[in-house]
Design a protein around this motif. Structure first.
Motif, PDB file in Angstrom:
ATOM      1  N   GLN A  65      37.624  38.738  48.191  1.00 27.95           N
ATOM      2  CA  GLN A  65      37.173  39.857  49.020  1.00 27.95           C
ATOM      3  C   GLN A  65      37.845  41.189  48.690  1.00 27.95           C
ATOM      4  O   GLN A  65      38.177  41.978  49.572  1.00 27.95           O
ATOM      5  CB  GLN A  65      37.329  39.508  50.500  1.00 27.95           C
ATOM      6  CG  GLN A  65      36.522  38.289  50.888  1.00 27.95           C
ATOM      7  CD  GLN A  65      36.670  37.902  52.342  1.00 27.95           C
ATOM      8  OE1 GLN A  65      37.299  38.601  53.133  1.00 27.95           O
ATOM      9  NE2 GLN A  65      36.082  36.783  52.710  1.00 27.95           N
ATOM     10  N   HIS A  66      38.021  41.432  47.402  1.00 28.39           N
ATOM     11  CA  HIS A  66      38.552  42.720  46.936  1.00 28.39           C
ATOM     12  C   HIS A  66      37.362  43.622  46.602  1.00 28.39           C
ATOM     13  O   HIS A  66      36.912  43.696  45.460  1.00 28.39           O
ATOM     14  CB  HIS A  66      39.463  42.523  45.725  1.00 28.39           C
ATOM     15  CG  HIS A  66      40.648  41.651  45.993  1.00 28.39           C
ATOM     16  ND1 HIS A  66      41.556  41.922  46.989  1.00 28.39           N
ATOM     17  CD2 HIS A  66      41.071  40.508  45.397  1.00 28.39           C
ATOM     18  CE1 HIS A  66      42.495  40.988  46.994  1.00 28.39           C
ATOM     19  NE2 HIS A  66      42.216  40.116  46.041  1.00 28.39           N
ATOM     20  N   LYS A  67      36.828  44.265  47.631  1.00 25.25           N
ATOM     21  CA  LYS A  67      35.561  44.992  47.524  1.00 25.25           C
ATOM     22  C   LYS A  67      35.579  46.105  46.481  1.00 25.25           C
ATOM     23  O   LYS A  67      34.602  46.297  45.757  1.00 25.25           O
ATOM     24  CB  LYS A  67      35.154  45.538  48.890  1.00 25.25           C
ATOM     25  CG  LYS A  67      34.813  44.431  49.862  1.00 25.25           C
ATOM     26  CD  LYS A  67      34.482  44.956  51.240  1.00 25.25           C
ATOM     27  CE  LYS A  67      34.233  43.776  52.172  1.00 25.25           C
ATOM     28  NZ  LYS A  67      34.004  44.199  53.538  1.00 25.25           N
ATOM     29  N   ALA A 115      35.298  38.774  44.106  1.00 28.12           N
ATOM     30  CA  ALA A 115      34.384  38.606  45.243  1.00 28.12           C
ATOM     31  C   ALA A 115      34.895  37.528  46.199  1.00 28.12           C
ATOM     32  O   ALA A 115      34.895  37.720  47.416  1.00 28.12           O
ATOM     33  CB  ALA A 115      32.979  38.266  44.743  1.00 28.12           C
TER      34      ALA A 115
END
Length: 166
Positions: free
Chosen positions: A122-124, A119
């Protein structure tokens, strides 16, 4: 093309390199080598939750999540050999990470789970997959607790009925 590994000499699959303490699984996970990870996970005695010797004390899952290696995260989780809730970090985390705005991103990463580091980075897709995996795990725990509670309650009820009516 299927990969076949034949080892004639006993090896320590969990051997750590110096100075970082990375194992072959750590390296393959960090670099995103899914097929290598899958082969390593089939080796008897592999410790998929082994922490490295860096300040992060990272597991293979943590590294794969940190670098956004979705296919590796999936391979690790789907084997059932990793603990989704392992906290990586040097020792006891600060009492409140959320309120400590003075901490650098690197310092915050040192006390997190794989989901949390994905998170932050930002590795969705990784976050989404890990959230679903954690939910499935927790749902299974609830089912197990509920069924065990039901069995215990049924046994207790039967014991009381036998005692009361005899």
């Amino acid at each position: 093309m299927p990969c076949a590994v034949q080892v004639h000499t006993p090896i320590n699959i969990n051997a750590k390199r110096k100075p970082d303490g990375y194992t072959a699984l750590h390296i393959a996970s960090a670099l995103g080598y899914q097929q290598v990870v899958e082969v390593l996970l089939r080796v008897p005695g592999i410790d998929a939750d082994l922490k490295d010797d860096t300040q992060e004390k990272a597991t293979a899952l943590f590294l794969a999540a940190k670098f956004g290696r979705l296919s590796v995260v999936q391979a690790l989780v789907n084997t059932g050999k990793v603990n989704l809730f392992t906290i990586c970090g040097n020792s006891t985390p600060p009492t409140s990470l959320a309120s400590s705005s003075a901490m650098s991103q690197q310092e915050q990463i040192e006390y997190l789970t794989a989901l949390a580091v994905a998170a932050i980075m930002q590795h969705k897709e990784v976050v989404s997959f890990l959230q679903k995996a954690e939910k499935r795990y927790i749902d299974k725990l609830h089912e197990r607790v509920n069924s065990e509670s039901s069995v215990a309650l049924t046994s207790t009820t039967r014991a009381i009925q036998v005692w009361w009516f005899t």
